[in-house]
Motif scaffolding. Structure first.
Motif, PDB file in Angstrom:
ATOM      1  N   MET A  28      41.120  45.640  50.230  1.00  0.00           N
ATOM      2  CA  MET A  28      40.791  45.769  48.990  1.00  0.00           C
ATOM      3  C   MET A  28      40.622  44.485  48.269  1.00  0.00           C
ATOM      4  SD  MET A  28      43.894  48.362  48.116  1.00  0.00           S
ATOM      5  CE  MET A  28      45.168  48.132  49.390  1.00  0.00           C
ATOM      6  N   ILE A  29      39.871  44.814  47.074  1.00  0.00           N
ATOM      7  CA  ILE A  29      39.661  43.638  46.137  1.00  0.00           C
ATOM      8  C   ILE A  29      40.505  43.906  44.961  1.00  0.00           C
ATOM      9  CG2 ILE A  29      37.798  42.533  44.782  1.00  0.00           C
ATOM     10  CD1 ILE A  29      36.610  44.626  47.322  1.00  0.00           C
ATOM     11  N   LEU A  30      41.420  42.887  44.354  1.00  0.00           N
ATOM     12  CA  LEU A  30      42.153  42.952  43.498  1.00  0.00           C
ATOM     13  C   LEU A  30      41.685  42.472  42.088  1.00  0.00           C
ATOM     14  CD1 LEU A  30      45.247  41.362  45.531  1.00  0.00           C
ATOM     15  CD2 LEU A  30      44.308  43.878  45.552  1.00  0.00           C
ATOM     16  N   MET A  31      41.661  43.127  41.243  1.00  0.00           N
ATOM     17  CA  MET A  31      40.933  42.573  39.830  1.00  0.00           C
ATOM     18  C   MET A  31      41.714  42.879  38.642  1.00  0.00           C
ATOM     19  SD  MET A  31      38.172  45.758  39.149  1.00  0.00           S
ATOM     20  CE  MET A  31      37.684  45.425  37.796  1.00  0.00           C
ATOM     21  N   THR A  32      41.417  42.257  37.344  1.00  0.00           N
ATOM     22  CA  THR A  32      41.846  42.568  36.327  1.00  0.00           C
ATOM     23  C   THR A  32      40.683  42.263  35.269  1.00  0.00           C
ATOM     24  OG1 THR A  32      43.691  42.039  34.765  1.00  0.00           O
ATOM     25  CG2 THR A  32      42.629  40.191  35.606  1.00  0.00           C
ATOM     26  N   VAL A  54      49.381  39.359  42.067  1.00  0.00           N
ATOM     27  CA  VAL A  54      48.832  39.419  43.428  1.00  0.00           C
ATOM     28  C   VAL A  54      49.229  38.427  44.343  1.00  0.00           C
ATOM     29  CG1 VAL A  54      46.736  40.426  42.038  1.00  0.00           C
ATOM     30  CG2 VAL A  54      46.739  37.911  42.649  1.00  0.00           C
ATOM     31  N   GLN A  55      50.257  37.556  43.893  1.00  0.00           N
ATOM     32  CA  GLN A  55      50.651  36.515  44.988  1.00  0.00           C
ATOM     33  C   GLN A  55      51.055  37.123  46.333  1.00  0.00           C
ATOM     34  OE1 GLN A  55      53.664  33.792  43.571  1.00  0.00           O
ATOM     35  NE2 GLN A  55      52.642  32.184  44.516  1.00  0.00           N
ATOM     36  N   GLY A  56      50.596  36.529  47.351  1.00  0.00           N
ATOM     37  CA  GLY A  56      51.072  37.309  48.492  1.00  0.00           C
ATOM     38  C   GLY A  56      50.496  38.553  49.107  1.00  0.00           C
ATOM     39  N   SER A  72      47.025  40.376  50.187  1.00  0.00           N
ATOM     40  CA  SER A  72      45.710  39.975  50.802  1.00  0.00           C
ATOM     41  C   SER A  72      44.702  40.552  50.024  1.00  0.00           C
ATOM     42  CB  SER A  72      45.773  40.142  52.263  1.00  0.00           C
ATOM     43  OG  SER A  72      45.657  41.519  52.723  1.00  0.00           O
ATOM     44  N   GLY A  73      43.474  39.994  49.810  1.00  0.00           N
ATOM     45  CA  GLY A  73      42.385  40.601  49.536  1.00  0.00           C
ATOM     46  C   GLY A  73      41.536  39.621  48.545  1.00  0.00           C
ATOM     47  N   GLU A  74      40.316  39.950  48.411  1.00  0.00           N
ATOM     48  CA  GLU A  74      39.619  38.953  47.349  1.00  0.00           C
ATOM     49  C   GLU A  74      40.171  39.505  45.914  1.00  0.00           C
ATOM     50  OE1 GLU A  74      35.604  38.386  50.498  1.00  0.00           O
ATOM     51  OE2 GLU A  74      35.518  40.059  48.881  1.00  0.00           O
ATOM     52  N   LYS A  75      39.603  38.389  45.036  1.00  0.00           N
ATOM     53  CA  LYS A  75      40.190  38.433  43.411  1.00  0.00           C
ATOM     54  C   LYS A  75      39.113  38.608  42.621  1.00  0.00           C
ATOM     55  CE  LYS A  75      44.625  37.522  45.281  1.00  0.00           C
ATOM     56  NZ  LYS A  75      44.009  36.953  46.522  1.00  0.00           N
ATOM     57  N   SER A  76      39.225  39.111  41.501  1.00  0.00           N
ATOM     58  CA  SER A  76      38.179  38.970  40.599  1.00  0.00           C
ATOM     59  C   SER A  76      38.781  39.308  39.166  1.00  0.00           C
ATOM     60  CB  SER A  76      37.061  40.241  40.698  1.00  0.00           C
ATOM     61  OG  SER A  76      36.233  40.469  39.910  1.00  0.00           O
TER      62      SER A  76
END
Ligand SMILES: *Cc1c(COP(=O)(O)O)cnc(C)c1O
Length: 369
Positions: free
Chosen positions: A155-159, A183-185, A187-191
């Motif tokens: 998954m990609i994590l975003m805000t 999102v700490q801990g 896994s996943g790319e961030k945006s």
């Protein structure tokens, strides 16, 4: 034959702006945001020109399907995600990625019986209070989706930033901190970053950046134009004089007779109006270029026409070129200030009636701006 009113797209400028995103974003991958008909520039044309971006984002499912049907092979993300089971099934069938931001979407995914899987961009609401899970529910949503067979494991994590166009605003730092701690801990790319983030908030440039307006050479900051950031405008909006006439002192111009001539006036009638996307509510005095010379708009803008005072361009004749906003001078940001709005609304507001010309150099030489 060029139409009376037309647009010109400078696709070289578009690619230049993508290069600027890459320079400013460091190692971040680029999800080019081309919602709302690519901010009025034409969805498919722009998608093709941005084939080297790492992905494309639109707001709605039908925009994504349109891209797929045109043969666009880039990764495609729908920023509002799906709003029904049917939409979810369509996305899976077309291999389109979705932002997931509410519990209902999670339930639909859990109950989904499709064999193929979907890539999810899981959205956290860090204070904008629009889309996204709140801080307290985010980890639970992440867990549910991790256990969901239809959701691909990466998954990609975003805000999304609410005030990034306000330089130095403490809200942005708060949002970035809230995102990082939530999102700490996981896994996943961030945006995080939109255009304003890319241009002014280095900390928001993480694995993926999501530029929209800056790709089109429009600045998100009201006090800094695109040239300040070495961005190049992509859309020029042009027309022609369709009448030139002398009007006597004391006469009223156009609907409502709002403008009265204080002296004998050489009036130019331009063949563009709000039916083409020129803002109706701009005041008299808003600049327009005729033969490359700045002249003031006078009277009300009507659907198909607007009127200008040709005192400073007194040799103008019918057929002469007019720039409503250009790519070299009279930028859309300036018109946006007169219209008391942001460049986004003017760009997206260009209507279907306006044809975009392909031969940019030829079209621009007509306009001499
Ligand atoms: C529209 C949008 C963007 C792009 O915003 P710009 O200000 O045009 O750069 C990025 N992310 C999301 C979620 C958006 O809705």
């Amino acid at each position: 034959m060029t139409p009376v009113t037309y647009g010109v797209l400078d696709l070289t400028a578009l690619r230049h702006n993508l290069t600027r995103v890459r320079t400013l974003g460091g190692r971040a991958r680029v999800l080019a945001v081309i919602k709302a008909n690519a901010y009025g520039h034409g969805l498919i044309t722009v998608a093709r020109a941005l084939a080297s971006a790492d992905g494309l984002a639109v707001a709605r499912v039908h925009e994504a399907i349109e891209l797929k049907q045109a043969g666009i092979t880039s990764r495609i993300v729908v920023l509002e995600g799906f709003s029904s089971v049917d939409e979810l099934n369509l996305l899976i069938a077309h291999d389109i990625e979705a932002v997931v931001h509410n519990d209902q979407q999670v339930r639909w995914l859990e109950n989904c019986s499709e064999i193929d899987a979907i890539t999810v961009w899981l959205k956290l609401d860090t204070g904008m209070n629009r889309l996204g899970f709140c801080v307290n529910n985010f980890q639970a949503a992440y867990q549910c989706l991790s256990d969901c067979s239809v959701v691909r494991s990466k998954m990609i994590l975003m805000t999304h930033l609410a005030n990034a166009d306000s330089i130095g605003d403490a809200m942005t730092t708060r949002q970035i901190n809230r995102f990082n701690s939530t999102v700490q801990g996981l896994s996943g790319e961030k945006s995080i970053a939109n255009s304003a983030g890319i241009l002014a908030w280095k900390d928001s440039c993480v694995d993926w950046v999501r530029p929209g307006c800056m790709l089109f050479g429009a600045s998100p900051f009201s006090d800094k134009d695109s040239c300040f950031f070495n961005l190049k405008p992509v859309m020029g909006f042009y027309s022609r004089l369709i009448a030139v006439k002398k009007v006597q002192k004391g006469e009223a111009i156009g609907y409502g007779g709002q403008w009265r001539c204080k002296k004998a006036t050489l009036l130019g009638v331009v063949g563009a109006g709000y039916g083409d996307g020129y803002p109706r509510h701009v005041p008299s005095g808003t600049p327009v270029l005729v033969n490359g010379v700045r002249v003031p708009l006078i009277g009300r803008v009507s659907m198909d026409m607007l009127t200008v005072d040709l005192a400073d361009c007194s040799d103008a004749v019918v057929g002469d070129p007019v720039t409503l906003w250009g790519v070299k001078s009279l930028l859309v940001e300036e018109i946006a200030r007169y219209a008391d709005t942001i460049p986004y609304t003017l760009l997206c507001g260009i209507t279907q009636r306006v044809q975009f010309l392909k031969n940019v150099d030829n079209a621009l030489s007509i306009n001499d701006d």
